[in-house]
Design an enzyme around this catalytic site. Sequence first.
Site, short mmCIF file in Angstrom:
data_model
loop_
_atom_site.label_atom_id
_atom_site.label_comp_id
_atom_site.label_asym_id
_atom_site.label_seq_id
_atom_site.Cartn_x
_atom_site.Cartn_y
_atom_site.Cartn_z
N SER A 93 -7.70 -1.34 5.42
CA SER A 93 -6.25 -1.15 5.45
C SER A 93 -5.65 -2.17 4.50
CB SER A 93 -5.71 -1.39 6.86
OG SER A 93 -5.90 -2.75 7.20
N LYS A 94 -4.33 -2.12 4.42
CA LYS A 94 -3.65 -3.10 3.59
C LYS A 94 -3.95 -4.51 4.11
CE LYS A 94 0.90 -4.10 2.53
NZ LYS A 94 2.25 -3.88 3.01
#
Length: 306
Positions: A242-243
Amino acid sequence: MSSICDSHTYCGRFAPSPTGLLHAGSLMTAVGSYLEARTRGGRWLVRIEDLDTPRMVPGAADEILRTLARLGFAWDGEVVYQSRRHERYRAALDALINQDLAYACRCSRREIQAVAARGLDGVVYPGTCRALQLKPQPGLAWRLRVDLAGEQAFGDRLQGRYAQNLPRDIGDFVLLRADGYWAYQLAVVVDDADQGVTDVVRGADLLVSTPRQIWLQQRLGLTTPGYCHLPLLVNAAGEKLSKQTLAPSISADAALDELALALTRLGHRPPAGLISLSELWSWAHNHWCLENVPKGPVFDVNMSWI
Ligand code: GLU
């Protein structure tokens, strides 16, 4: 909203949140949901889940759409943006309030943390405000009652049977947040129904949300779609890409490699020698089979497909 999906046709969707660009994990979800839809002669929609404005990255929604297009995805109809659908969420909340299923809540996060037990997805709200009948006013959250829900089970097409006891494992959950933003759980249920989605194919991190969504669908008199939760792509520490875990974004310049890698991670191994996107997509259409997809998680190690 007039739906381009009628109930006889398979209708799938991909619903990215523009809190970052497309990464290898979200690409796997896009590929899986796309091929499930297309190999069944179904439709495939794209919805931008841009409700949580403070977390949005400016320009990310457009960039996600551009990348999808360059990778060769073709979606049906107009892209739907959640940020333009407040009235639909308001109507759903009002319907729940009118049935005494939703109530206003003034508890702060800290107050809840102090008394609540841990559940399957954070703490279980103990129902403090359930009987208080607080008057609606800005700054209050709205929660859905699950005290009468008991066990909620469903059959996932990939993960198999999944069950939760909603009062014990989740608790009365938020529909409208105290800061005025609509909660994902409400928006996704309203949108999937309005768009005529028959089959939800998404990442396994959302399995924990599905019993809540089914309970909500039932309260709103909506049809429950089929569910299929695809494996998550995780790093060596087992964390979802994910980010937050600094997953690099997908480069459309390397479209062929990115797609081949996504397919490989989904249990399909394109042969060497496919030299164009259209050849790769056509191979994928001919060979896609959900039975080959691992339940996951899939480790993000350097995988070579040729
Ligand atoms: N917007 C969610 C995400 O990007 C997906 C929601 C869903 O597929 O139900 O993780």
